[in-house]
Design a protein around this motif. Structure first.
Motif, PDB file in Angstrom:
ATOM      1  N   LEU A 125      -0.311   9.869   0.708  1.00 22.35           N
ATOM      2  CA  LEU A 125      -0.229   8.504   0.194  1.00 22.35           C
ATOM      3  C   LEU A 125       0.775   8.403  -0.949  1.00 22.35           C
ATOM      4  O   LEU A 125       1.441   7.383  -1.125  1.00 22.35           O
ATOM      5  CB  LEU A 125      -1.622   8.062  -0.282  1.00 22.35           C
ATOM      6  CG  LEU A 125      -1.982   6.599  -0.193  1.00 22.35           C
ATOM      7  CD1 LEU A 125      -1.950   6.142   1.244  1.00 22.35           C
ATOM      8  CD2 LEU A 125      -3.348   6.358  -0.787  1.00 22.35           C
ATOM      9  N   VAL A 132      -4.660  -0.894  -2.188  1.00 28.21           N
ATOM     10  CA  VAL A 132      -5.082  -0.500  -0.836  1.00 28.21           C
ATOM     11  C   VAL A 132      -5.796  -1.687  -0.195  1.00 28.21           C
ATOM     12  O   VAL A 132      -6.759  -2.214  -0.751  1.00 28.21           O
ATOM     13  CB  VAL A 132      -6.016   0.738  -0.883  1.00 28.21           C
ATOM     14  CG1 VAL A 132      -6.462   1.120   0.509  1.00 28.21           C
ATOM     15  CG2 VAL A 132      -5.319   1.909  -1.553  1.00 28.21           C
ATOM     16  N   VAL A 149      -8.487  -1.458  -5.050  1.00 26.72           N
ATOM     17  CA  VAL A 149      -8.926  -1.364  -3.656  1.00 26.72           C
ATOM     18  C   VAL A 149      -9.465  -2.722  -3.239  1.00 26.72           C
ATOM     19  O   VAL A 149     -10.376  -3.258  -3.853  1.00 26.72           O
ATOM     20  CB  VAL A 149     -10.024  -0.276  -3.490  1.00 26.72           C
ATOM     21  CG1 VAL A 149     -10.525  -0.250  -2.058  1.00 26.72           C
ATOM     22  CG2 VAL A 149      -9.502   1.087  -3.907  1.00 26.72           C
TER      23      VAL A 149
END
Length: 144
Positions: A82, A122, A142
Motif C-alpha cells: 500500500l 481508504v 478509513v
C-alpha cells in the motif's frame, strides 16, 4: 573419431522382444499373455483405475482438501504494498490500476504486514484491526 565408429555402450540398448515367432524364440504360442481372459485378447485392456469391480483405490481413499471459489475473487494487500501506491485515495480501482490486486478481484482486504507511514484515505476496502490501527496512526482515515 569418425561418425561410422560411434556406437552406444555395450548392453545399453536392449533389443525389442519379438513375440509370436515360435517356441524357440521364447515367446511363442500365447506370446506371454497367458490363457484366455480379457488380458489375452487383442484390442485394449480396461479403464484406467478399474480393478475388476472391486472398489478402486481413488474411491477407497478419503477426499482431502478444499478449494475455495471465493479465494479467486478476494485479494489480500499488505501495508508495505500500500505504501508504494501513488495518490492519497485507496480504493479497489486504484489497487487494480497499480497492479497490486488482480483484475478479476471483486474485493480486497488490507492486512497489517510491513511498515506504513503515509497518510491515505481508504474507501470501500475491508481492513484487519492491525491494519486499521496502522493507517490511523500514520494520519490516514478509513471510510466504509
Amino acid at each position: 573419431m569418425k561418425l561410422n565408429t560411434i556406437a552406444p555402450n555395450p548392453d545399453s540398448k536392449k533389443t525389442r522382444l519379438r513375440v509370436g515367432r515360435g517356441a524357440s524364440a521364447g515367446q511363442g504360442k500365447t506370446c506371454g499373455r497367458g490363457v484366455k481372459g480379457q488380458r489375452a485378447r487383442k484390442g485394449g485392456y480396461h479403464k484406467v483405475g478399474f480393478e475388476g469391480g472391486q472398489m478402486p483405490l481413488q474411491r477407497r481413499l478419503p477426499k482431502v482438501g478444499f478449494r475455495s471459489k471465493v479465494k479467486a475473487t478476494v485479494a489480500e494487500v499488505r501495508l508495505s504494498e500500500l505504501a508504494k501506491l501513488e495518490g492519497t485515495i485507496v480504493d479497489l480501482a486504484a489497487l487494480k490500476a497499480a497492479n497490486v490486486v488482480p483484475a478479476q478481484a471483486l474485493r480486497a482486504r488490507i492486512v497489517a504486514s510491513g511498515e506504513f507511514a503515509k497518510a491515505v484515505t481508504v474507501k470501500g476496502i475491508h481492513l484487519t484491526k492491525g491494519a486499521k490501527a496502522a493507517i490511523e496512526a500514520a494520519g490516514g482515515t478509513v471510510e466504509a
